[in-house]
Design an enzyme around this catalytic site. Structure first.
Site, PDB file in Angstrom:
ATOM      1  N   ASN A  86      11.248   2.098  16.464  1.00  0.00           N
ATOM      2  CA  ASN A  86      12.518   2.418  15.824  1.00  0.00           C
ATOM      3  C   ASN A  86      13.592   1.435  16.277  1.00  0.00           C
ATOM      4  O   ASN A  86      13.301   0.310  16.668  1.00  0.00           O
ATOM      5  CB  ASN A  86      12.904   3.883  16.083  1.00  0.00           C
ATOM      6  CG  ASN A  86      13.524   4.539  14.860  1.00  0.00           C
ATOM      7  OD1 ASN A  86      14.506   4.049  14.324  1.00  0.00           O
ATOM      8  ND2 ASN A  86      12.950   5.638  14.427  1.00  0.00           N
ATOM      9  N   ARG A  87      14.850   1.830  16.254  1.00  0.00           N
ATOM     10  CA  ARG A  87      15.956   0.890  16.411  1.00  0.00           C
ATOM     11  C   ARG A  87      16.729   1.118  17.712  1.00  0.00           C
ATOM     12  O   ARG A  87      17.082   2.246  18.031  1.00  0.00           O
ATOM     13  CB  ARG A  87      16.918   1.028  15.217  1.00  0.00           C
ATOM     14  CG  ARG A  87      16.256   0.749  13.870  1.00  0.00           C
ATOM     15  CD  ARG A  87      17.085   1.298  12.719  1.00  0.00           C
ATOM     16  NE  ARG A  87      16.481   1.003  11.417  1.00  0.00           N
ATOM     17  CZ  ARG A  87      15.605   1.794  10.800  1.00  0.00           C
ATOM     18  NH1 ARG A  87      15.203   2.922  11.365  1.00  0.00           N
ATOM     19  NH2 ARG A  87      15.128   1.454   9.617  1.00  0.00           N
ATOM     20  N   HIS A  98      11.138  -1.924  15.798  1.00  0.00           N
ATOM     21  CA  HIS A  98       9.759  -1.866  16.240  1.00  0.00           C
ATOM     22  C   HIS A  98       9.281  -2.976  17.160  1.00  0.00           C
ATOM     23  O   HIS A  98       8.330  -3.686  16.870  1.00  0.00           O
ATOM     24  CB  HIS A  98       8.849  -1.789  15.028  1.00  0.00           C
ATOM     25  CG  HIS A  98       8.983  -0.522  14.226  1.00  0.00           C
ATOM     26  ND1 HIS A  98       9.373   0.689  14.770  1.00  0.00           N
ATOM     27  CD2 HIS A  98       8.789  -0.289  12.914  1.00  0.00           C
ATOM     28  CE1 HIS A  98       9.396   1.600  13.825  1.00  0.00           C
ATOM     29  NE2 HIS A  98       9.051   1.039  12.688  1.00  0.00           N
ATOM     30  N   HIS A 129       2.311   4.030  13.097  1.00  0.00           N
ATOM     31  CA  HIS A 129       3.000   3.909  11.807  1.00  0.00           C
ATOM     32  C   HIS A 129       1.993   4.072  10.662  1.00  0.00           C
ATOM     33  O   HIS A 129       1.858   3.199   9.797  1.00  0.00           O
ATOM     34  CB  HIS A 129       3.708   2.562  11.726  1.00  0.00           C
ATOM     35  CG  HIS A 129       4.963   2.569  10.907  1.00  0.00           C
ATOM     36  ND1 HIS A 129       4.961   2.846   9.571  1.00  0.00           N
ATOM     37  CD2 HIS A 129       6.246   2.335  11.253  1.00  0.00           C
ATOM     38  CE1 HIS A 129       6.202   2.763   9.106  1.00  0.00           C
ATOM     39  NE2 HIS A 129       7.006   2.462  10.120  1.00  0.00           N
ATOM     40  N   SER A 130       1.308   5.209  10.638  1.00  0.00           N
ATOM     41  CA  SER A 130       0.338   5.497   9.590  1.00  0.00           C
ATOM     42  C   SER A 130       1.046   5.921   8.311  1.00  0.00           C
ATOM     43  O   SER A 130       1.984   6.723   8.344  1.00  0.00           O
ATOM     44  CB  SER A 130      -0.604   6.619  10.038  1.00  0.00           C
ATOM     45  OG  SER A 130      -1.241   6.280  11.252  1.00  0.00           O
ATOM     46  N   TYR A 131       0.577   5.382   7.184  1.00  0.00           N
ATOM     47  CA  TYR A 131       1.098   5.738   5.857  1.00  0.00           C
ATOM     48  C   TYR A 131       0.069   6.619   5.151  1.00  0.00           C
ATOM     49  O   TYR A 131      -1.085   6.218   4.987  1.00  0.00           O
ATOM     50  CB  TYR A 131       1.322   4.492   5.006  1.00  0.00           C
ATOM     51  CG  TYR A 131       2.539   3.666   5.333  1.00  0.00           C
ATOM     52  CD1 TYR A 131       3.637   3.642   4.483  1.00  0.00           C
ATOM     53  CD2 TYR A 131       2.578   2.859   6.465  1.00  0.00           C
ATOM     54  CE1 TYR A 131       4.749   2.861   4.750  1.00  0.00           C
ATOM     55  CE2 TYR A 131       3.681   2.067   6.749  1.00  0.00           C
ATOM     56  CZ  TYR A 131       4.762   2.074   5.888  1.00  0.00           C
ATOM     57  OH  TYR A 131       5.861   1.280   6.142  1.00  0.00           O
ATOM     58  N   ASP A 163      14.456   8.501   5.712  1.00  0.00           N
ATOM     59  CA  ASP A 163      14.205   7.572   6.815  1.00  0.00           C
ATOM     60  C   ASP A 163      14.991   8.133   7.995  1.00  0.00           C
ATOM     61  O   ASP A 163      16.010   7.595   8.398  1.00  0.00           O
ATOM     62  CB  ASP A 163      14.669   6.168   6.435  1.00  0.00           C
ATOM     63  CG  ASP A 163      14.190   5.087   7.400  1.00  0.00           C
ATOM     64  OD1 ASP A 163      13.623   5.450   8.453  1.00  0.00           O
ATOM     65  OD2 ASP A 163      14.385   3.896   7.108  1.00  0.00           O
ATOM     66  N   GLU A 215       6.229   9.652  12.171  1.00  0.00           N
ATOM     67  CA  GLU A 215       6.169   8.799  13.355  1.00  0.00           C
ATOM     68  C   GLU A 215       6.645   9.590  14.571  1.00  0.00           C
ATOM     69  O   GLU A 215       7.840   9.762  14.789  1.00  0.00           O
ATOM     70  CB  GLU A 215       7.035   7.562  13.152  1.00  0.00           C
ATOM     71  CG  GLU A 215       6.692   6.763  11.907  1.00  0.00           C
ATOM     72  CD  GLU A 215       7.783   5.769  11.551  1.00  0.00           C
ATOM     73  OE1 GLU A 215       8.236   5.028  12.446  1.00  0.00           O
ATOM     74  OE2 GLU A 215       8.205   5.749  10.379  1.00  0.00           O
TER      75      GLU A 215
END
Length: 339
Positions: A85-86, A106, A177-179, A241, A305
Site C-alpha cells: 500500500n502507500r 507496494h 495481491h490476488s485478483y 480502493d 489484501e
C-alpha cells in the site's frame, strides 16, 4: 495434497524460475511461481460440477515478464513487500532516523513481486519460498529474511503463512495481491455479493493515502456488514480502493470477507490474522492478453489484501509495523472456496 515442481526455462539474475503445482484430493489445483510468489491459478469445482479457475493471471511465466504488462503493472497475483500500500510521500522514520523510498505503491521500484525466491525443502506437501532482502534495498534498512508457506487443504483452503525476521529495525507490511472473479465467464464483478465484518474504514486523501482517521461505514457506500452486490452503491467510475478495519480481536484469525457469485454458486471466504483488509475492485486493470488469450479490463476482478494499517509507520496511534531484531513477523491468511 501433492506437489509438482516444473522448470519454466527462464532465469533472472542467474536464478531459475519454477512453477509449483499443489493438488488436493478434490482435484483442485493451485499453481505458484517462485518469481514474485505469484499465484497464477486456483482451479476448483463449482456448484455445477465444472472445473473453474477463479484467479486472474497468465498461462505461463512469459506473460508476467512481458514489457507491455510491466509498463501498466497491476501486480497480478504477487506478494507485496517490504511494505504494501502507500506510505505518505515515501517518507518515514525509525528511532529518529529518516528514510526516503520511491513514492507510490507496494514496496518501491522492484519489490518482492519482482524477485526470484528460493524454494526451501519441506516435510509435508507444501511450498515454502524464501527471499532475503538486503540492507538498503529500496531504501529499507536491515537484512530482512521472509518465508512464505503455501498449503492447499482437502477442503479447498489455500493457506498462506508468512514469517520474517531482521538484523536491524525496519518496517514490514506484507500482503498478497490476488485478483479473483467467481464467474466462470469473467466480466464485471458488480453482481458478486460481498459481506465484510468491518464497522469502520480508513479515511484516505486525494492520493489514496491513509490519514489516520477511522470512519464508520454506517450510512455510506462502504457498508458491507450485511451482504450486498459489490456494485450496488459504488461509483461506477471508481469502484472501491479502500482499507477496512476488521471487527475482530487484534492478531487473532478471523473472517475478513465473504464473496458469492450466483451463476457458479461459488463462495470465497478470506480469513486473516491481520487487522485490515484492503478492498480493491481493479479500476486500473487493463491487460491485453491473459489466460486463453482473453484480456482483463477495469472492474473485472476484486482483491482482498490483508495487511496492517497502511501508512501506519507515520501514524503512532495505529498498530506498529516496525520489526526489530529478535522479533518475528507472523501472518496467516486463508482463502477458502466452497459452494
Amino acid at each position: 495434497m501433492k506437489e509438482n515442481q516444473i522448470s519454466t526455462g527462464r532465469f533472472i539474475d542467474g536464478k531459475e524460475i519454477f512453477a509449483v503445482e499443489l493438488v488436493n484430493s478434490l482435484g483442485s489445483k493451485v499453481k505458484i511461481y517462485n518469481y514474485g510468489a505469484i499465484v497464477s491459478e486456483f482451479i476448483v469445482t463449482n456448484a455445477k460440477g465444472e472445473k473453474q479457475d477463479i484467479m486472474l493471471g497468465f498461462d505461463n511465466i512469459d506473460g508476467y515478464l512481458n514489457e507491455d504488462y510491466l509498463a501498466d503493472y497491476p501486480y497480478l497475483g504477487v506478494v507485496v513487500g517490504r511494505y504494501s500500500n502507500r506510505i505518505r510521500d515515501g517518507r518515514y522514520s525509525i528511532d529518529g532516523v529518516a528514510y526516503q523510498m520511491a513514492k507510490g505503491l507496494h514496496g518501491g521500484e522492484a519489490g518482492f513481486d519482482k524477485k526470484v525466491w528460493d524454494i526451501l525443502p519441506t516435510v509435508d506437501p507444501s511450498l515454502t519460498l524464501q527471499y532475503v532482502s538486503p540492507d538498503g534495498e529500496e531504501s529499507f534498512p536491515g537484512n530482512l529474511t521472509v518465508q512464505l508457506t503455501f498449503k492447499l487443504s482437502d477442503t479447498d483452503e489455500l493457506i498462506l503463512d508468512y514469517k520474517a525476521f531482521t538484523d536491524a529495525p525496519t518496517v514490514i507490511n506484507l500482503t498478497h495481491h490476488s485478483y479473483f472473479n467467481l464467474n466462470k465467464n469473467g466480466g464485471s464483478i458488480a453482481d458478486h455479493q460481498l459481506r465484510m465484518p468491518a464497522s469502520n474504514y480508513l479515511e484516505q486523501d486525494a492520493d489514496y493515502v491513509v490519514t489516520g482517521r477511522l470512519t464508520p461505514v454506517a450510512g455510506t457506500a462502504h457498508d458491507f456488514l450485511a451482504s450486498k452486490a459489490i456494485g450496488q452503491d459504488w461509483d461506477p467510475g471508481e469502484g472501491y480502493d479502500q482499507s477496512f478495519v476488521l471487527d475482530k480481536p487484534y492478531g487473532q484469525l478471523g473472517l475478513a470477507s465473504e464473496t458469492t457469485e450466483a451463476t457458479s454458486g461459488l463462495k470465497l471466504e478470506v480469513y486473516t490474522t491481520e487487522p485490515v483488509a484492503h478492498f480493491y475492485t481493479a479500476k486500473y486493470l487493463n491487460t491485453a492478453e491473459s489466460k486463453d488469450g482473453r484480456g482483463y479490463g477495469p472492474f473485472e476482478a476484486f482483491c482482498i489484501e490483508t495487511q496492517h494499517y497502511p501508512n501506519s509507520v507515520n501514524i503512532p496511534e495505529f498498530p506498529t509495523t516496525i520489526l526489530r531484531p529478535g522479533e518475528t513477523y507472523l501472518q496467516t491468511t486463508i482463502f477458502k472456496v466452497s459452494h
